[in-house]
Design a protein around this motif. Structure first.
Motif, PDB file in Angstrom:
ATOM      1  N   GLY A   9      67.249  24.324  41.744  1.00  9.47           N
ATOM      2  CA  GLY A   9      66.396  23.552  42.642  1.00  9.47           C
ATOM      3  C   GLY A   9      64.923  23.737  42.369  1.00  9.47           C
ATOM      4  N   GLY A  10      64.569  23.928  41.084  1.00  8.92           N
ATOM      5  CA  GLY A  10      63.178  24.174  40.733  1.00  8.92           C
ATOM      6  C   GLY A  10      62.248  23.042  41.120  1.00  8.92           C
ATOM      7  N   SER A  11      62.730  21.824  40.998  1.00 10.29           N
ATOM      8  CA  SER A  11      61.902  20.670  41.331  1.00 10.29           C
ATOM      9  C   SER A  11      61.508  20.682  42.809  1.00 10.29           C
ATOM     10  CB  SER A  11      62.649  19.372  41.008  1.00 10.29           C
ATOM     11  OG  SER A  11      61.888  18.253  41.385  1.00 10.29           O
ATOM     12  N   ALA A  12      62.469  20.972  43.679  1.00 14.67           N
ATOM     13  CA  ALA A  12      62.196  21.012  45.119  1.00 14.67           C
ATOM     14  C   ALA A  12      61.238  22.152  45.464  1.00 14.67           C
ATOM     15  CB  ALA A  12      63.501  21.165  45.894  1.00 14.67           C
ATOM     16  N   ILE A  13      61.422  23.304  44.812  1.00 14.65           N
ATOM     17  CA  ILE A  13      60.554  24.448  45.068  1.00 14.65           C
ATOM     18  C   ILE A  13      59.129  24.154  44.596  1.00 14.65           C
ATOM     19  CG2 ILE A  13      60.086  26.852  44.401  1.00 14.65           C
ATOM     20  CD1 ILE A  13      63.130  27.282  44.425  1.00 14.65           C
ATOM     21  N   ALA A  14      59.005  23.563  43.414  1.00 14.70           N
ATOM     22  CA  ALA A  14      57.686  23.226  42.885  1.00 14.70           C
ATOM     23  C   ALA A  14      56.962  22.244  43.804  1.00 14.70           C
ATOM     24  CB  ALA A  14      57.818  22.640  41.479  1.00 14.70           C
ATOM     25  N   GLU A  15      57.692  21.282  44.319  1.00 10.39           N
ATOM     26  CA  GLU A  15      57.089  20.316  45.240  1.00 10.39           C
ATOM     27  C   GLU A  15      56.674  20.996  46.544  1.00 10.39           C
ATOM     28  OE1 GLU A  15      58.136  16.086  47.509  1.00 10.39           O
ATOM     29  OE2 GLU A  15      59.572  16.960  46.099  1.00 10.39           O
ATOM     30  N   HIS A  43      39.139  27.983  42.760  1.00  9.76           N
ATOM     31  CA  HIS A  43      38.417  26.754  42.453  1.00  9.76           C
ATOM     32  C   HIS A  43      37.219  26.962  41.524  1.00  9.76           C
ATOM     33  CE1 HIS A  43      34.996  27.367  45.289  1.00  9.76           C
ATOM     34  NE2 HIS A  43      35.877  27.993  46.042  1.00  9.76           N
ATOM     35  N   TYR A  44      36.612  28.160  41.519  1.00 11.44           N
ATOM     36  CA  TYR A  44      35.517  28.420  40.585  1.00 11.44           C
ATOM     37  C   TYR A  44      36.031  28.633  39.156  1.00 11.44           C
ATOM     38  CZ  TYR A  44      32.408  29.288  44.589  1.00 11.44           C
ATOM     39  OH  TYR A  44      31.674  29.179  45.739  1.00 11.44           O
ATOM     40  N   MET A  45      37.248  29.131  39.048  1.00 11.85           N
ATOM     41  CA  MET A  45      37.788  29.541  37.751  1.00 11.85           C
ATOM     42  C   MET A  45      38.426  28.388  36.974  1.00 11.85           C
ATOM     43  SD  MET A  45      37.377  32.925  38.246  1.00 11.85           S
ATOM     44  CE  MET A  45      38.423  33.669  37.021  1.00 11.85           C
ATOM     45  N   ILE A  46      39.055  27.477  37.699  1.00  8.88           N
ATOM     46  CA  ILE A  46      39.869  26.449  37.057  1.00  8.88           C
ATOM     47  C   ILE A  46      39.094  25.574  36.070  1.00  8.88           C
ATOM     48  CG2 ILE A  46      41.243  24.369  37.491  1.00  8.88           C
ATOM     49  CD1 ILE A  46      42.279  25.764  40.048  1.00  8.88           C
ATOM     50  N   PRO A  47      37.902  25.070  36.412  1.00  7.85           N
ATOM     51  CA  PRO A  47      37.224  24.168  35.469  1.00  7.85           C
ATOM     52  C   PRO A  47      36.988  24.779  34.090  1.00  7.85           C
ATOM     53  CG  PRO A  47      36.202  24.039  37.632  1.00  7.85           C
ATOM     54  CD  PRO A  47      37.163  25.188  37.687  1.00  7.85           C
ATOM     55  N   TYR A  48      36.653  26.062  34.060  1.00  6.00           N
ATOM     56  CA  TYR A  48      36.439  26.736  32.776  1.00  6.00           C
ATOM     57  C   TYR A  48      37.757  27.000  32.065  1.00  6.00           C
ATOM     58  CZ  TYR A  48      35.477  30.515  29.484  1.00  6.00           C
ATOM     59  OH  TYR A  48      35.413  31.293  28.359  1.00  6.00           O
ATOM     60  N   LEU A  49      38.708  27.590  32.757  1.00 10.33           N
ATOM     61  CA  LEU A  49      39.972  27.968  32.121  1.00 10.33           C
ATOM     62  C   LEU A  49      40.771  26.755  31.660  1.00 10.33           C
ATOM     63  CD1 LEU A  49      40.989  30.863  34.547  1.00 10.33           C
ATOM     64  CD2 LEU A  49      40.114  31.082  32.203  1.00 10.33           C
ATOM     65  N   ALA A  50      40.610  25.627  32.368  1.00 12.57           N
ATOM     66  CA  ALA A  50      41.323  24.408  31.988  1.00 12.57           C
ATOM     67  C   ALA A  50      40.804  23.817  30.675  1.00 12.57           C
ATOM     68  CB  ALA A  50      41.224  23.368  33.104  1.00 12.57           C
ATOM     69  N   CYS A  51      39.663  24.308  30.195  1.00 13.94           N
ATOM     70  CA  CYS A  51      39.159  23.871  28.889  1.00 13.94           C
ATOM     71  C   CYS A  51      40.002  24.424  27.744  1.00 13.94           C
ATOM     72  CB  CYS A  51      37.708  24.313  28.702  1.00 13.94           C
ATOM     73  SG  CYS A  51      36.537  23.533  29.810  1.00 13.94           S
ATOM     74  N   PHE A  52      40.728  25.515  28.025  1.00 14.74           N
ATOM     75  CA  PHE A  52      41.447  26.213  26.964  1.00 14.74           C
ATOM     76  C   PHE A  52      42.962  26.289  27.192  1.00 14.74           C
ATOM     77  CE2 PHE A  52      37.306  28.227  27.831  1.00 14.74           C
ATOM     78  CZ  PHE A  52      36.618  27.767  26.719  1.00 14.74           C
ATOM     79  N   PHE A  53      43.369  26.137  28.459  1.00 11.17           N
ATOM     80  CA  PHE A  53      44.775  26.329  28.807  1.00 11.17           C
ATOM     81  C   PHE A  53      45.299  25.174  29.654  1.00 11.17           C
ATOM     82  CE2 PHE A  53      42.908  30.587  28.502  1.00 11.17           C
ATOM     83  CZ  PHE A  53      43.777  31.214  27.627  1.00 11.17           C
ATOM     84  N   LYS A  54      46.606  25.121  29.744  1.00 16.57           N
ATOM     85  CA  LYS A  54      47.251  24.348  30.793  1.00 16.57           C
ATOM     86  C   LYS A  54      47.352  25.296  31.986  1.00 16.57           C
ATOM     87  CE  LYS A  54      50.566  21.671  29.538  1.00 16.57           C
ATOM     88  NZ  LYS A  54      51.889  21.238  29.034  1.00 16.57           N
ATOM     89  N   VAL A  55      46.522  25.094  32.993  1.00 14.55           N
ATOM     90  CA  VAL A  55      46.404  26.030  34.115  1.00 14.55           C
ATOM     91  C   VAL A  55      47.324  25.597  35.258  1.00 14.55           C
ATOM     92  CG1 VAL A  55      44.850  27.056  35.810  1.00 14.55           C
ATOM     93  CG2 VAL A  55      44.022  26.561  33.501  1.00 14.55           C
ATOM     94  N   VAL A  56      48.185  26.506  35.674  1.00 13.81           N
ATOM     95  CA  VAL A  56      49.145  26.239  36.755  1.00 13.81           C
ATOM     96  C   VAL A  56      48.735  27.014  38.002  1.00 13.81           C
ATOM     97  CG1 VAL A  56      51.555  26.469  37.509  1.00 13.81           C
ATOM     98  CG2 VAL A  56      51.037  25.865  35.124  1.00 13.81           C
ATOM     99  N   VAL A  57      48.605  26.325  39.110  1.00 12.25           N
ATOM    100  CA  VAL A  57      48.356  26.971  40.400  1.00 12.25           C
ATOM    101  C   VAL A  57      49.369  26.441  41.415  1.00 12.25           C
ATOM    102  CG1 VAL A  57      45.898  27.432  40.061  1.00 12.25           C
ATOM    103  CG2 VAL A  57      46.612  25.239  41.014  1.00 12.25           C
ATOM    104  N   PHE A  58      49.638  27.250  42.425  1.00 11.19           N
ATOM    105  CA  PHE A  58      50.586  26.859  43.468  1.00 11.19           C
ATOM    106  C   PHE A  58      50.321  27.714  44.694  1.00 11.19           C
ATOM    107  CE2 PHE A  58      52.405  30.260  41.020  1.00 11.19           C
ATOM    108  CZ  PHE A  58      53.071  31.063  41.927  1.00 11.19           C
TER     109      PHE A  58
END
Length: 285
Positions: A9-15, A43-58
């Motif tokens: 049920g990963g899809s339901a959990i992710a949603e 929110h301060y970290m994501i814009p920079y880190l997203a330049c180099f990675f696929k950043v996942v938050v939840f």
């Protein structure tokens, strides 16, 4: 070694956990928040880190952004329930290998998950982390049992009042914006759920888990954290099973991703061996 840590049920959990992905990098970087906050704490970290990675938050299940009925006190009576959720999210996203940044209690969530699926974790970054918060048996965790009992009592009696008092204790530095952000997320938590999570975290002892964690690890802590003493970072380094290093930020408080994010980004740049940090500094100065 799965031991029931396979996901269904990963899809339901992710949603349900409001998973968001930023950036188009080839490598995945997970940012997992701790008690009293939600994914917005990054929110301060994501814009920079997203330049180099696929950043996942939840959001962890206790977050006020998640439906109340999804919190099952039995499932989340230990870190295992949270680790299973993490693995479900990663499986849903078809992640085969990731760098994991866990703040506060989520640091230990990552450690638990890494013992069950070591091949999934390339590197663990433990931010203001502790495997045990209670003093005892020669260990300094930062709190005596009567202190945490008083915390539970105050949370139960008047959660809103307790939250307002706890935030400056945790943030330390005089940063009104950071305090407002944490007070907003913490204050929106369901009081009964917050108390249940606090008891699980403050009374936990994962010191014996550390030698089982074979993933390479970076431990990051501020100079002064009222929740996690500096000695805990070196205890983790001495006891964790994989290669590890300790980085102490020249700042104070339990939420450096809000109050000392330029320093934290600089350390992450070193740890993750990103060459482009100087360019980033020039763009933001």
């Amino acid at each position: 070694m799965n031991n029931g840590f396979n996901c269904r049920g990963g899809s339901a959990i992710a949603e349900a956990l409001k998973v968001n992905v930023y950036g188009n990098g080839t490598e995945t970087l997970v940012l997992a928040h701790g008690f009293g906050s939600d994914q917005n704490v990054w929110h301060y970290m994501i814009p920079y880190l997203a330049c180099f990675f696929k950043v996942v938050v939840f959001d962890l299940v206790f977050s006020p952004n998640v439906k109340l009925e999804l919190y099952d006190e039995r499932k989340y009576s230990s870190f295992d329930g949270y680790a299973k959720d993490l693995l479900c999210v990663l499986d849903h996203l078809h992640v085969k290998r990731t760098i994991y940044v866990g703040h506060s209690m989520s640091a230990m969530v990552g450690c638990v998950a890494a013992t069950h699926r070591p091949q999934l974790f390339h590197h663990l970054i433990l931010l203001n982390a502790s495997p045990r918060y209670l003093n005892g048996e020669g260990y300094i965790g930062g709190f005596e049992k009567p202190q945490v009992d008083e915390i539970f009592k105050e949370m139960d009696k008047n959660f809103t009042k307790w939250a307002k008092q706890f935030v400056p204790f945790a943030v330390i530095v005089n940063n009104s914006k950071a305090m407002a952000e944490i007070e907003h997320s913490l204050g929106r938590m369901n009081p009964k759920i917050a108390l249940s999570v606090a008891k699980m975290v403050f009374l936990s002892d994962l010191t014996k888990l550390l030698p089982k964690v074979k993933t390479s690890t970076s431990i990051i802590l501020t100079e002064k954290d009222n929740i996690v003493p500096k000695s805990v970072a070196f205890f983790i380094k001495s006891n964790i099973g994989g290669n590890s290093n300790v980085n102490i930020l020249k700042s104070q408080g339990h939420f450096p991703q809000l109050t000392a994010y330029p320093q934290l980004l600089k350390v992450l740049t070193k740890v993750l061996q990103l060459k482009q940090y100087k360019i980033y500094q020039q763009l933001t100065n």
